[in-house]
Design a protein around this motif. Structure first.
Motif, short mmCIF file in Angstrom:
data_model
loop_
_atom_site.label_atom_id
_atom_site.label_comp_id
_atom_site.label_asym_id
_atom_site.label_seq_id
_atom_site.Cartn_x
_atom_site.Cartn_y
_atom_site.Cartn_z
N VAL A 70 76.07 26.97 50.42
CA VAL A 70 77.50 27.09 50.09
C VAL A 70 77.65 27.91 48.81
O VAL A 70 78.48 28.82 48.73
N THR B 38 75.65 30.12 47.39
CA THR B 38 75.35 31.55 47.52
C THR B 38 76.42 32.26 48.33
O THR B 38 76.72 33.43 48.08
N ALA B 39 77.00 31.55 49.31
CA ALA B 39 78.10 32.17 50.08
C ALA B 39 79.26 32.51 49.16
O ALA B 39 79.83 33.60 49.24
N ALA C 278 79.10 33.04 45.96
CA ALA C 278 78.65 34.17 45.12
C ALA C 278 78.85 35.48 45.87
O ALA C 278 79.20 36.50 45.27
N GLY C 279 78.62 35.45 47.19
CA GLY C 279 78.80 36.64 48.02
C GLY C 279 80.22 36.84 48.50
O GLY C 279 80.48 37.70 49.33
N GLU C 280 81.15 36.02 47.98
CA GLU C 280 82.57 36.10 48.34
C GLU C 280 82.76 36.01 49.86
O GLU C 280 83.58 36.70 50.45
N ASP C 281 81.98 35.12 50.45
CA ASP C 281 81.94 34.97 51.90
C ASP C 281 82.54 33.61 52.26
O ASP C 281 82.05 32.57 51.84
N ALA C 282 83.62 33.62 53.04
CA ALA C 282 84.30 32.36 53.44
C ALA C 282 83.50 31.70 54.56
O ALA C 282 83.97 31.51 55.66
N ASN C 283 82.27 31.35 54.25
CA ASN C 283 81.34 30.84 55.26
C ASN C 283 81.56 29.35 55.47
O ASN C 283 80.80 28.51 54.99
N TRP C 284 82.59 29.02 56.22
CA TRP C 284 82.94 27.60 56.38
C TRP C 284 81.92 26.86 57.22
O TRP C 284 81.82 25.64 57.16
#
Lengths: 397, 397
Positions: free
Chosen positions: B301, B303-304, B306-312
């Motif tokens: 969560v 690192t997601a 940090a990567g500006e990734d809405a990785n729900w």
């Protein structure tokens, strides 16, 4: 990687279902001889995938005729729409083999939240039915997502004077955002083993192998290990732990599961070091394992190892935070067999040179003696590097 | 940073004890007026530092005359040799103030495993006795190790028509190998508060502030929060929760502790984003907090983000692994107030644009509705970046 021997009753085929925009095989279909026993261990996640729920149900029957593995889409958190594709696979395969749906096992691995496209699954599986059988390596490569190499292991055991085989394939621990760290492992044997006994043996092997590894403490929604015994060998059938050969089979199964588990850690995301953490002198085996996992999951310990830094203070910290019985003033810590701290403080005239040399290697051994009991546990992990951040943060979905 | 008002009964002095090879002040001596009440919360680590053990014992008396903070050496895991320096500090300060040793509180932060040099501690403390009083900022800077800025907060409350003050300083979350992520926080008030009540109030404030933040899931051997009430204000004394003004004081203390806790997260190692995770609809408040911390401590969560990734999907994973009651098909997840998943699957016609815009900001809000109960909890963390790896692996001790 070892070369896996052929195994009677296990026929592998692969196909391109195109679950992602890629030009590789991503559907694995493994046909199993009639009468194959099956056992399995599945994720404890409260948000499991549809495939995990199906396997849990199908395992009750104890029999298997086929395994279908989809790579590129985990089909997790997809509700009823996710079940549609699984149902399509079950219908197709059970018709093809003229068996019950409960004898078909399905796994999927990859992105979470997108339903597995049922038309692609159907076309892929139909293509696999028609494909030529393939080798173990091709099957191991087809279940990969972002693993960096196909993972296989093999061993054997003697039952009633007959040499039976155990071979396995596994995937896990490499990933690109937004894939999940899913571990899928499959063990095959030509021995004849009663499903209940196979389950008990798999549980025992899992407790000391798959359940003792960690890459980043994140438990997948799809973790699955299945064991299939085809019974195609003429070695005596195993019905209970008391049968001659049962101990040998259990030992071989333990060995195989350990080999497969270690392969996952060696391919851990961004890993540069394989780390073995042995805790002894704990109050109970459970307590020893909790302390070992507290060390193995500590970002500070893992980054220290990445930096080749014998930072035993961080190990003290991780023992302390585990919440398990421990006495700071009885604690001993070693790296690569060299004791660096004992009885609550650094050893007199501590010489860091041999420890620093050990830390430059690829395999790091950490030993911790809690000093208050007689129980122990060993777990395995990898270091935490810039590679992990790059894999999981730098590349957006 | 806010400018902290002067506080009657709190006199700060700093000195160079040279605990490390640096040219900065690293010893903080804070003299407290006679009659000052004290309360504290200390690390739950089973391997606490000597200072933590001393504070735990001294807190039984409920009274304080001085606080000494050493930066650059945690004096943890140093056994009897570590206690020698602490004993020297207790003797010197209690003689200087003509008080009991139990009224002297000591903290140390920095490298683990090296005994605090007692001669340097003695020389540093003697120098501090002679030094001119200094401002809050200088004291907040002197307790830092690898923090990137001094951290302070202030607030006020009205008791019996009188405005009393609460001010605090804190350090934590920056570090260089092999330092530990220690958090030391000190809260001061000129109000008159009974030590038992102050302890109850500090416990309540801590539960919702310091105990709800996490940077990397690693619990320090030295974590300490102490609250001092000098009683130098003429506001009515607080003896119990029923006294007029007690609610206002508790609210102000909660506010101050929250401000300080958030400053630690904002200075988290390598952090680029401040993350608020609000869990609702859980079976109990405890369960909600465990789920929230499972999300906050998940490397995937973090690192997601940090990567500006809405990785729900990774949030589903973290809910699932928490081991708390949850039902996949009732789960809802949102970012920045926009619901992305509901009832076990992504919302129809999910538009990622507003969510992606939210993730580009510095403050990320994640909301999770478990959907099975009425309890909630909120925790705060930061993202996991290359900066964290650099701080903890790249620079060797």
């Amino acid at each position: 990687m070892p070369k896996l021997p052929e195994m009677s009753g296990v026929t592998r085929r692969i196909a391109q279902a195109r679950y992602k925009e890629w030009d590789r095989c991503d559907l694995t279909y493994i046909e199993l001889a009639e009468g194959t026993s099956v056992a399995g261990v599945l994720t404890q996640s409260k948000c499991p995938s549809t495939e995990v729920e199906w396997c849990r149900k199908a395992l009750l029957g104890g029999k298997a005729r086929a395994l279908v593995v989809n790579a590129g889409n985990a089909n997790a958190f997809t509700g009823a729409r996710g079940m549609e594709a699984v149902q399509r696979i079950l219908s197709l395969a059970s018709n093809h083999l003229d068996c019950c749906e409960e004898e078909i096992f399905v796994s999927s691995t990859g992105v979470i939240g997108e339903p597995l496209p049922k038309d692609r699954a159907e076309a892929g599986l139909n293509a696999a039915f028609m494909a030529e059988p393939c080798g173990w390596t091709e099957a191991a490569a087809t279940i990969m997502t972002t693993d960096t190499f196909p993972k296989m292991a093999t061993t054997r055991a003697i039952i009633g004077g007959k040499t039976i085989h155990l071979s396995g394939i596994i995937k896990g621990s490499g990933m690109i955002a937004p894939d999940m760290a899913t571990m899928l492992g499959y063990v095959f044997t030509d021995a004849t083993v009663d499903p209940g006994l196979l389950q008990d043996m798999l549980n025992a092997a899992t407790a000391k192998s798959f359940n003792c590894i960690t890459v980043d403490s994140d438990t997948s929604t799809s973790d699955t290990v299945l064991a299939f015994a085809t019974g195609q060998h003429d070695a005596p059938a195993l019905q209970s732990f008391d049968d001659p050969g049962a101990d040998a089979f259990q030992a071989a199964l333990n060995d195989l599961c350990m080999q497969l588990a270690h392969l996952v850690v060696r391919d851990g995301e961004g890993a540069s070091k394989f780390i073995e953490i042995a805790v002894m002198g704990a109050e109970s085996a459970e307590s020893a394992k909790r302390i070992a996992l507290s060390i193995a999951n500590s970002p500070l310990v893992k980054t220290a190892i990445a930096g080749e830094d014998a930072n035993w203070g961080r190990i003290v910290m991780a023992v302390g935070k585990a919440g398990e019985p421990a006495d700071r003033d009885k604690l001993a810590i070693g790296f690569g067999g060299v004791t660096v701290a004992r009885d609550g403080l650094v050893v007199p005239d501590y010489d860091e040179a041999p420890v620093a040399a050990h830390l430059k290697g690829d395999v790091i051994e950490i030993s911790v003696d809690i000093g208050i009991g007689n129980s122990k546990a060993t777990v395995w992990t990898c270091d935490l590097t810039h590679g992990y951040i790059s894999i999981n943060a730098d590349y957006r979905s």
